[in-house]
Write a protein that holds these residues in place. Structure first.
Motif, mmCIF file in Angstrom:
data_model
loop_
_atom_site.group_PDB
_atom_site.id
_atom_site.type_symbol
_atom_site.label_atom_id
_atom_site.label_comp_id
_atom_site.label_asym_id
_atom_site.label_seq_id
_atom_site.Cartn_x
_atom_site.Cartn_y
_atom_site.Cartn_z
ATOM 1 N N HIS A 112 -136.765 51.551 -15.499
ATOM 2 C CA HIS A 112 -135.071 51.954 -15.178
ATOM 3 C C HIS A 112 -134.805 51.556 -13.776
ATOM 4 O O HIS A 112 -133.597 51.369 -13.473
ATOM 5 C CB HIS A 112 -134.968 53.405 -15.544
ATOM 6 N N PHE A 167 -135.303 48.928 -12.159
ATOM 7 C CA PHE A 167 -134.855 47.596 -12.110
ATOM 8 C C PHE A 167 -133.909 47.091 -13.027
ATOM 9 O O PHE A 167 -133.378 46.205 -12.881
ATOM 10 C CB PHE A 167 -136.120 46.849 -12.194
ATOM 11 N N ARG A 168 -133.514 48.238 -13.539
ATOM 12 C CA ARG A 168 -132.277 47.808 -14.974
ATOM 13 C C ARG A 168 -131.100 47.647 -13.902
ATOM 14 O O ARG A 168 -130.783 48.247 -13.070
ATOM 15 C CB ARG A 168 -132.123 48.988 -15.721
ATOM 16 N N LYS A 169 -130.360 46.997 -14.883
ATOM 17 C CA LYS A 169 -128.615 47.030 -14.204
ATOM 18 C C LYS A 169 -128.219 48.376 -14.249
ATOM 19 O O LYS A 169 -128.213 49.153 -15.151
ATOM 20 C CB LYS A 169 -128.006 46.066 -15.069
ATOM 21 N N LYS A 170 -127.491 48.667 -13.076
ATOM 22 C CA LYS A 170 -126.992 49.822 -13.045
ATOM 23 C C LYS A 170 -125.770 50.070 -14.056
ATOM 24 O O LYS A 170 -124.938 49.027 -14.107
ATOM 25 C CB LYS A 170 -126.576 50.203 -11.722
ATOM 26 N N ILE A 171 -125.419 51.248 -14.863
ATOM 27 C CA ILE A 171 -124.280 51.319 -15.436
ATOM 28 C C ILE A 171 -123.175 51.916 -14.784
ATOM 29 O O ILE A 171 -121.920 52.121 -15.421
ATOM 30 C CB ILE A 171 -124.539 52.114 -16.736
ATOM 31 N N GLN A 205 -113.696 49.562 -8.777
ATOM 32 C CA GLN A 205 -113.785 48.613 -10.014
ATOM 33 C C GLN A 205 -113.320 49.815 -11.053
ATOM 34 O O GLN A 205 -113.541 50.958 -10.874
ATOM 35 C CB GLN A 205 -115.576 49.010 -10.123
ATOM 36 N N ASP A 260 -130.485 55.044 -13.866
ATOM 37 C CA ASP A 260 -129.525 53.878 -13.809
ATOM 38 C C ASP A 260 -128.072 54.041 -13.200
ATOM 39 O O ASP A 260 -127.080 53.845 -13.579
ATOM 40 C CB ASP A 260 -129.338 53.646 -15.350
ATOM 41 N N ARG A 261 -128.527 54.734 -12.094
ATOM 42 C CA ARG A 261 -127.189 55.097 -11.297
ATOM 43 C C ARG A 261 -127.457 54.270 -9.688
ATOM 44 O O ARG A 261 -128.433 53.877 -9.553
ATOM 45 C CB ARG A 261 -126.974 56.559 -10.955
ATOM 46 N N TYR A 262 -126.540 54.423 -8.827
ATOM 47 C CA TYR A 262 -126.760 53.912 -7.590
ATOM 48 C C TYR A 262 -127.112 54.985 -6.571
ATOM 49 O O TYR A 262 -127.720 54.574 -5.623
ATOM 50 C CB TYR A 262 -125.499 53.233 -7.186
#
Lengths: 176, 190, 106, 338, 630
Positions: free
Chosen positions: B36, B38-42, B49, D39-41
């Motif tokens: 996770h 390296f997954r694209k962040k959601i 944005q 999956d966050r920044y």
């Protein structure tokens, strides 16, 4: 240099030992005793008994006193508050202790002790202690380990709540 | 019936030795988590944005003016009646002479407040309105520091007079919607 | 880095340890809290330990330090057992006041 | 002598500052890493990539309102976090951060205190660590805090044993208690190759000792609110939180040193670089390892669920402890046979 | 060779341990295989040892370990295999093996099957230790061991109270004898500083004949023999010991244990020849016992009791032989007696087996057809014991009588009388059992059957031995060479055993007298019990005075009860009173006074630990001050 360290550590030890007695909260007593142990560990280092110093810290400060503190917390004694002995008893106790000190010092004064030697002694080193311990004192070492084990089992057995007791407790709650 | 294909029936079966070590499971879990990383962040970095929203998204309300800049609302109170959250309050007043430019009908809302904390953005007010005066827009209600600030008055609700700054709600005023509104039996005020 | 350490005269250690020991004795005598009494006993043990270590260094004989280690072992075992006894006592009497533990009286 | 003193003081200061800095940024990395895993920044508003976030946190903690419970034992309440912080920082004294730097004919080893009992020292200090938590928890005069403290102390005492035993097998192999010596012995092969089990046990125990997930029962939010630091606020809380990160840093350093060759860098001597460069490269290499371990700590935290308390004790006493013993025995047998 | 010697007793011991530990769990096949197998192997080893000793002519000494080392001497746990002990182990293991095999059949349906064999193996072990031991202490161990096994096996069916009493009786009587033996050992140790046979005998030869200490020692040893070998006055236990299973009676109370006394005297021959007084006493006790038991046997109706009294009587004969200096004769008779008495007992067991446990001969009769093999072997045994040539008993008894004739004519006459009585009561028993018509109940008659192979085969072997056993020591008059005598003679201290030198004609004359008398008695018995078909009257019937006396075994038990038991109980009463009234009171009042003192001193214990500690500290201070002042 060593002299000052010695006196500092001695003063610290005696002070904290006294504080153990003076402080009214048992927790403070425990902490002062730990401080005292640190002072004694310092003395060990001064005697170049490094291994002893570290083991002293690990065993006394790290294990025994933690146990004390732990018990204290479990029993939550602070709330109970300390009851003190009568003044007469305390005075008598101090006098008795003082007498003991006086006689001890008097007895030791008579001894003919060799004067201090500037020893470059290595006996306190870990390897040296290890060699002596595992060569000459192997059996006591093993015996001590068995003592430990039995103490552990004994402590568990003593401290365990008796099953009957527990049963009755459960029963009582059930009845309620 | 399974809702997803990822259903797993819980069982109490005896764990095998390897399983009881837990290490394989732990490593599997670690593998999942590291994947996770390296997954694209959601996450959507909001102010910069924005999420794409639907045309009929129901956001902050607006009180429309007509082509001549007059307020359409006639303070009939149907919106307040329709509101399930009871977020709308209004006080009606009679139009006095000289105000024809401001209000389209003889009666108008002197005070029109919507409590944005109460509002559930259901859009019933919009469909209840017989005068096409209130609409929901795609704008998201701004954050505020106090609860009071969320009670929007007419100052925030009524759209500007300036033609250029008018808010386009044509997407909501489709023929279909108009036809729907003319259906007698659908009216609230029979 | 083993520097020569100037040792204090042994009589210093004797005096210090006697003092600590006496403090421990007084602690045992004046306190009613069993836990603090226990701690005083530990203090006495430690004064002896220090003296043993000092003599061990003075006589350049490791036996003293080994003995200290064994004393530590015994102390740890003793604490484990003693504290559990204390806990049991507390459970029973709801106190660890030594004066309440007089069931042995004639 | 004076140079020596200055050098020592400088070194101490550097190491302390570095510890604090790394701990500070570890908080950020932790949050970032958690974010990535989920999956966050993570925080990225304060400065580019959120680089100023720790500073903001620090400032926030400093300016928060100091709150002290009425019934607390004032002295101990303050002593608790201080002790924790102090103990956390003490360990770094014996870790060899690098080889020796030679400037103008003077040799400056990158280790604050080198003695023959480094590892024992570490254990002594680690065993002290429990006091801060216990005292703090107890002094708060709060049931949750007390429970957290009791949990913490029994947990730390329990895991210390397995930890010491796992290290004992390494000590048996290396035959020294000095960390410098341990590092030098791993020039070719890391100890972890010989002692994978010891490493595993040590690592798990390190997790427990630093009260990190999955062993963060003392502060387990779901049950005990904040655990031992429930009643703490402002910088005193900061000390507690901070010391956890420092502990993590130090644990990583110890693991790297004992099991992963410390500052030893393979093949570096073949490059023909000057002594000082080699030393610095070694130090850098050590830090790479340390960061890797810090990341590992975090990775574990954000992967594994928290243990139940009885599971924790069972793991410590019934699994890790016997396992460490077995490892010790096996090591002994192998050494005897060799 | 040394390990072989050690193995002989150890094998039965191992078997005992295994069986003893697994009391009921082992299957019977395993038990019997192990029990019999161990004894069989021991027997084979004994044979090997026997021939080794015979060939080499030297004794084998084995010391397993030093035991009871004292300042002056040490007692080894050691064995010796010399002619006497090799002969004895042959008998013990050989007869023992046969009886073990027999027991499989006899005891098969008993619930204590494993227990029985465990005891039997223990017995064999003890007996082997007794005969193999190379010093008196070892002999004593075996001596006590066999006594214990005897006790256990007599009381084997412990649910019967009478049997337990019989066991206790045997044990106590043996204990009296053992005390004598023990005292004898003490005297020997006092005198010679050792209990080792070789040392003792070597030192004893230096003493003159009739030495007082030696006389006392031998008399005391003989007391031991009296107890174990059931001589007057300690013989009453043996008939009661018939309570045990029949194989036990055969093995312990006929073939082996009871002959231990004889063995002991033969073993200590070097001492006894130096004490003529003792020898005389032995001879007198022996002949009185022989006659006494024989007269009682005539009127007994229990098949095993008759055999028991006959055993006592035959043991008496052996002691007569010993008293007369016929050590070989005694050993010879011991051997043949072991064969035929074991045979008779086992055959009697077979009869009892056939009769479903009935032991009263008045209820038997006409069993010849029902149990032909038993009949045959019983007949052989009876002839052998009656002294009809060429059966074994003839030779052995004749040798003893020959010695008696040489030394003391009165004893010879009495011996002849005894042997005549033997012939009579044995044939009475035989005829009542096998001849005539069956007198038992119908169920018993219906049940009559021959015993299984495991019982009859040992019987057959023993019968063969009974027939030919005499051949090992054929006297010169029949052209024999007295082989047993040759074999044993190295054991005797040189020139001390008198070889009887009577003319062949005299010898033959004596034999003829004895044989004719025996035949006459047999004829009388046949006349009375077959021809006249006389049946002994029932228990309660009135008898003439003398017969009544004999029937009631001279009222010996009653006399003992009056002479010993009554005064003992009276004395015990007095002592009991003394104990309760004086000793107990003294002790109790002492205790009471301490209790009183305790109640007075109790307040000193405040229970306040602080108080104790302050007292402690002050005491330490006081001590230190005291130390400083000195």
């Amino acid at each position: 240099m060593e002299k000052y360290i010695f006196f500092f550590l001695s003063g610290l030890a005696v002070f904290s030992a006294l504080m153990v007695l003076i402080s009214r909260k048992p927790v403070h007593s425990v902490l002062y005793l730990i401080l005292c142990f640190f002072a004694i560990a310092g003395h060990y280092i001064l005697l170049n008994a490094q291994f002893l110093a570290v083991v002293h810290i690990i065993v006394y400060a790290g294990a025994i006193m933690v146990l004390f503190l732990f018990t204290l917390m479990m029993l939550n004694l602070n709330i109970v508050g300390e009851v003190r002995k009568s003044v007469l008893a305390r005075v008598a106790a101090v006098i008795a202790g003082g007498l003991l000190l006086v006689t001890l010092v008097a007895a030791l004064k008579g001894l003919n002790l060799s004067t201090s030697l500037s020893a470059n002694t290595q006996i306190g080193m870990t390897s040296n202690i290890g060699k002596v311990l595992f060569n000459e004192y192997m059996f006591p070492f093993e015996a001590a380990s068995i003592l430990f084990l039995s103490a552990m089992v004994g402590a568990v057995m003593i401290g365990k709540k008796e099953e009957e007791e527990e049963m009755t407790n459960v029963q009582m709650t059930n009845d309620k | 019936m399974t809702l997803t294909n990822r259903t797993k029936v819980v069982s109490n079966k005896q764990m095998t030795f390897v399983e009881s070590l837990y290490l394989p499971a732990i490593f599997a879990g670690m593998w999942i988590t590291i994947k996770h990383v390296f997954r694209k962040k959601i996450t959507i970095k909001y102010p910069e944005q924005k999420r794409e929203i639907a045309d009929i998204y129901r956001g902050q309300h607006i009180l429309k003016r007509d082509e001549q800049g007059r307020e359409r609302c006639t303070a009939c109170g149907l919106c307040a009646l329709a509101c399930p959250a009871e977020a709308i309050t209004m006080i009606a007043a009679e139009r006095i002479a000289g105000e024809e430019k401001l209000y389209r009908e003889e009666k108008y809302a002197k005070v029109y407040e919507i409590n944005m904390l109460r509002c559930i953005y259901c859009g019933l007010c919009e469909s209840a309105c017989p005068k096409e005066a209130i609409f929901l827009t795609q704008k998201i209600v701004d954050a505020e520091y106090t609860r009071e600030a969320f009670i929007y008055g007419k100052d925030k609700l009524v759209e500007p007079i300036d033609m250029d700054k008018r808010i386009d709600v044509s997407k909501r005023q489709t023929d279909k919607v108009l036809k729907f509104k003319q259906l007698k039996h659908e009216r609230h005020n029979i | 880095m083993v520097d020569t350490i100037q040792l204090m005269p042994i009589s210093y250690y004797l005096s210090l340890c006697s003092l600590l020991f006496a403090i421990g004795v007084v602690g045992v005598l004046i306190k009613r809290n069993a836990l603090v009494i226990f701690m005083s006993i530990e203090l006495m043990l430690n004064s002896i330990n220090l003296l043993l270590a000092a003599f061990s260094v003075y006589h350049n004989n490791a036996a003293g330090q080994i003995l200290v280690i064994f004393i530590m072992v015994v102390a740890a075992a003793e604490v484990a057992a003693g504290l559990s006894i204390l806990v049991v006592t507390y459970r029973k009497n709801n106190s660890i006041d030594m004066n309440l533990l007089n069931q042995l009286k004639g | 002598m004076i140079i020596y003193l200055i050098y020592k003081i400088t070194l101490i200061v550097i190491i302390l500052l570095m510890s604090l800095l790394i701990a500070m940024y570890a908080t950020l990395v932790e949050r970032k890493f958690a974010g990535f895993i989920q999956d966050r920044y993570g925080p990225d508003r304060a400065g580019p990539w959120g680089i100023l976030q720790p500073v903001c946190d620090g400032v926030k903690l400093f300016f928060k309102e100091e709150y002290m419970p009425n019934t607390a034992d004032k002295f101990l309440y303050i002593l608790g976090p201080c002790l924790t912080m102090m103990v956390a920082l003490l360990t770094s004294a014996v870790i060899p951060w690098g080889g020796t730097i030679t400037i103008a004919g003077y040799n400056f080893p990158l280790q604050v205190a080198s003695s023959s009992i480094d590892i024992l020292y570490i254990f002594a200090v680690v065993s002290m660590g429990v006091y801060g938590i216990m005292i703090g928890g107890w002094a708060s005069n709060n049931k949750f805090a007390l429970l957290g403290a009791v949990r913490a102390s029994s947990q730390m005492i329990s895991y210390e044993l397995a930890m010491a035993l796992s290290i004992a097998s390494v000590i048996m192999m290396t035959g020294t208690l000095s960390l410098q010596e341990t590092v030098n012995q791993q020039h070719t092969i890391w100890n972890v190759v010989y002692q994978p089990l010891a490493f595993l046990i040590f690592f798990i125990c390190a997790l427990a000792e630093t009260n990190r997930a999955p062993f963060d029962l003392p502060e387990c939010e779901a049950e005990l609110v904040g655990g031992y630091h429930t009643e703490y606020s402002a910088m005193k809380l900061g000390f507690y939180l901070f010391s956890e990160y420092i502990n993590m840093f130090i644990s990583s350093a110890v693991i790297s040193t004992i099991f992963f060759g410390g500052y030893n860098m393979p093949f570096i001597s073949n490059l023909g670089l000057s002594e000082n460069i080699v030393t610095l490269l070694g130090t850098a290499f050590l830090f790479v390892k340390i960061f890797a371990f810090i990341l590992l700590f975090m990775w574990v935290r954000w992967t594994l669920p928290r243990f139940r308390y009885d599971q924790l004790m069972k793991l410590g006493w019934k699994i890790l402890f016997p396992l460490a013993l077995v490892n010790l025995i096996i090591t002994g047998i192998v050494m005897l046979l060799k | 060779m040394n390990t072989l010697v050690a193995l002989v007793p150890i094998l039965p011991l191992l078997s005992f341990i295994v069986l003893g530990l697994n009391f009921k769990r082992l299957p019977k096949v395993v038990t019997s295989l192990m029990a019999c197998g161990s004894v069989l192997v021991s027997f084979v080893l004994a044979v090997v040892l026997f021939f080794h000793v015979k060939e080499a002519g030297t004794a084998v000494n084995v010391t397993l370990f030093e035991w009871l080392p004292t300042a002056s001497s040490s007692m080894g746990f050691s064995f010796v295999v010399d002619p006497i002990s090799s002969l004895m182990i042959l008998i013990v293991t050989g007869v023992g093996f046969l009886i073990h095999v027999y027991s499989i059949g006899y005891m098969f349906n008993d619930e204590g099957f494993n227990r029985f064999f465990a005891y039997m193996n223990l017995f064999v072990f003890s007996m082997l230790v007794l005969v193999l031991g190379s010093n008196y202490l070892m002999m004593f161990i075996g001596w006590e061991g066999v006594g214990l096994c005897s006790y256990l096996l007599i009381g084997f069916w412990f649910k019967n109270h009478d049997y337990n009493n019989a066991a206790k009786k045997a044990f106590i009587m043996n204990r009296i004898g053992d005390l004598g033996f023990l005292l004898g050992m003490f005297v020997l140790y006092y005198q010679f500083g050792s209990l080792d046979y070789q040392t003792v005998f070597a030192k004893a030869t230096l003493l003159e004949s009739g030495n007082m200490t030696l006389t006392i020692a031998t008399m005391l040893l003989f007391v031991g023999a009296i107890g174990k070998s059931a001589q007057i006055p300690l013989f009453t236990w043996l008939p009661d010991a018939m309570a045990g299973p029949t194989p036990v009676s055969a093995l312990i109370h006929a073939a082996t244990m009871v002959t231990a006394g004889v063995y002991m005297v033969v073993r200590s021959q070097a001492l006894f020849v130096l004490a003529p007084t003792t020898l005389m006493v032995i001879a007198i006790v022996g002949i009185i016992t022989a006659l006494f038991a024989a007269t009682i046997a005539i009127f007994q109706n229990d098949i095993k009791k008759v055999l028991a009294y006959s055993t006592v009587s035959q043991l008496g004969y052996m002691f007569v032989g010993l008293g007369m200096g016929a050590f070989t004769g005694a050993m010879f008779h011991l051997t043949t007696h072991a064969f035929f008495k074991a045979l008779l007992f086992l055959a009697a067991g077979s009869v009892i087996h056939a009769m479903s446990g009935e032991q009263d001969i008045r209820k038997m009769g006409g069993l010849r057809k029902a149990v032909p093999i038993t009949w045959l072997v019983f007949l052989i045994g009876t002839i052998a014991i009656s002294g009809i040539p060429p059966f074994s008993g003839f030779f052995s008894k004749d040798e003893i009588l020959l010695h008696a004739f040489e030394h003391n004519k009165i004893i010879w006459v009495l011996g002849i009388v005894g042997s005549l009585m033997t012939a009579f009561y044995m044939f009475r028993l035989f005829f009542l059992t096998f001849a005539g018509t069956f007198r038992g109940s119908d169920t018993q008659k219906h049940h009559l059957h021959e015993s299984p192979k495991s019982m009859t085969v040992p019987l057959a072997i023993l019968a063969i031995l009974s027939v030919f056993g005499g051949l090992i020591n054929i006297p010169g008059v029949f052209g024999g060479s007295s082989e047993l005598h040759m074999f044993l003679s190295p054991m005797y201290s040189a020139g001390k055993e008198v070889i009887v030198e009577v003319s062949h004609s005299t010898e033959i004359l004596l034999m003829i007298i004895a044989v004719l008398g025996a035949i006459a008695m047999i004829a009388f018995a046949w006349f009375r019990f077959v021809k006249m078909a006389a049946i002994p009257i029932s228990n309660d019937a009135k008898r003439p005075l003398f017969t009544n006396l004999l029937y009631h075994k001279y009222y010996i038990d009653e006399v003992y009860a009056f002479l010993i038991e009554k005064p003992m109980l009276w004395l015990s009463g007095i002592l009991h009173w003394f104990d309760v009234q004086i000793v107990d009171r003294a002790v109790n009042s002492l205790g009471n006074s301490i209790l009183w003192l305790g109640t007075k001193a109790r307040p000193l214990q405040t229970g306040n630990i602080g108080f104790y500690m302050i007292v402690m500290v002050l005491s330490i201070v006081a001590f230190m001050v005291f130390g400083l002042m000195i």
